[in-house]
Design an enzyme around this catalytic site. Structure first.
Site, mmCIF file in Angstrom:
data_model
loop_
_atom_site.group_PDB
_atom_site.id
_atom_site.type_symbol
_atom_site.label_atom_id
_atom_site.label_comp_id
_atom_site.label_asym_id
_atom_site.label_seq_id
_atom_site.Cartn_x
_atom_site.Cartn_y
_atom_site.Cartn_z
ATOM 1 N N CYS A 33 0.999 -1.654 -0.099
ATOM 2 C CA CYS A 33 -0.165 0.247 -0.220
ATOM 3 C C CYS A 33 0.784 1.410 -0.024
ATOM 4 O O CYS A 33 0.304 2.413 -0.171
ATOM 5 C CB CYS A 33 -1.398 -0.459 1.125
ATOM 6 S SG CYS A 33 -0.476 -0.240 2.428
ATOM 7 N N ASP A 35 2.410 2.520 2.174
ATOM 8 C CA ASP A 35 2.372 2.990 4.292
ATOM 9 C C ASP A 35 3.271 3.188 4.249
ATOM 10 O O ASP A 35 4.518 2.015 4.357
ATOM 11 C CB ASP A 35 1.232 2.823 4.315
ATOM 12 C CG ASP A 35 -0.257 3.078 4.136
ATOM 13 O OD1 ASP A 35 -0.458 4.178 3.333
ATOM 14 O OD2 ASP A 35 -1.412 2.584 4.725
ATOM 15 N N CYS A 59 -2.957 4.082 6.322
ATOM 16 C CA CYS A 59 -4.601 4.422 6.897
ATOM 17 C C CYS A 59 -4.712 4.455 8.098
ATOM 18 O O CYS A 59 -4.021 4.582 8.845
ATOM 19 C CB CYS A 59 -4.605 2.687 6.249
ATOM 20 S SG CYS A 59 -4.150 1.091 7.395
ATOM 21 N N CYS A 103 -1.991 -4.170 8.317
ATOM 22 C CA CYS A 103 -1.139 -2.453 9.067
ATOM 23 C C CYS A 103 -1.279 -2.754 10.375
ATOM 24 O O CYS A 103 0.199 -2.351 11.096
ATOM 25 C CB CYS A 103 -2.459 -1.737 9.287
ATOM 26 S SG CYS A 103 -3.715 -1.985 7.250
HETATM 27 FE FE1 FES Z 1 -1.591 0.148 4.317
HETATM 28 FE FE2 FES Z 1 -3.251 0.375 6.326
HETATM 29 S S1 FES Z 1 -3.656 0.118 4.234
HETATM 30 S S2 FES Z 1 -0.812 0.341 6.691
#
Ligand code: FES
Length: 127
Positions: A33, A35, A59, A103
């Site tokens: 993702c 992140d 997120c 996550c």
């Molecule tokens: Fe990337 Fe949650 S969607 S850490």
């Protein structure tokens, strides 16, 4: 979809920010993702995490799990904090949807990275 605790930690995250000259810091990213999360720790002479902060670009679940893991780890010995698993974080938040479990992995991995960084610094200081 999210528990009340997740929503609370997402809306009012605890221990956000940066610790300048931290005893240890660790950054991890989720390639899927994109992140990113950084955790900073300050450790005292008794090996106890005295202060902990985080910075997360991610997120809602990533922010909630970062916030929760900082609350769990503060006041712990680093050896015990290392044992906090992603399941422990999810349990403390009264569960996460299965699709969001990765996550919480980020939070556990960032804390581990911060502790490893702290230990590496200690070895270097002694050398
Ligand atoms: Fe990337 Fe949650 S969607 S850490």
């Amino acid at each position: 979809m999210y528990s009340e605790k997740v929503m609370d930690h997402f809306a009012n995250p605890r221990n956000t920010g940066v610790i300048e000259n931290a005893s240890g810091e660790g950054t991890v990213g989720n390639p899927t993702c994109g992140d990113l999360m950084t955790i900073y720790i300050d450790v005292n002479n008794d090996d106890i995490i005295e202060d902990i902060k985080f910075k997360t670009f991610g997120c809602g679940a990533a922010i909630a799990t970062s916030s929760m893991i900082t609350e769990m780890a503060i006041g712990m010995k680093v050896d015990d904090a290392l044992k906090i698993s992603r399941n422990d974080v999810a349990d403390e938040l009264d569960g996460l949807p299965p699709i969001k479990m990765h996550c919480s992995n980020l939070a556990a991995d960032a804390l581990t990275a911060a502790i490893e960084n702290y230990r590496k610094k200690q070895v270097n200081e002694k050398a």
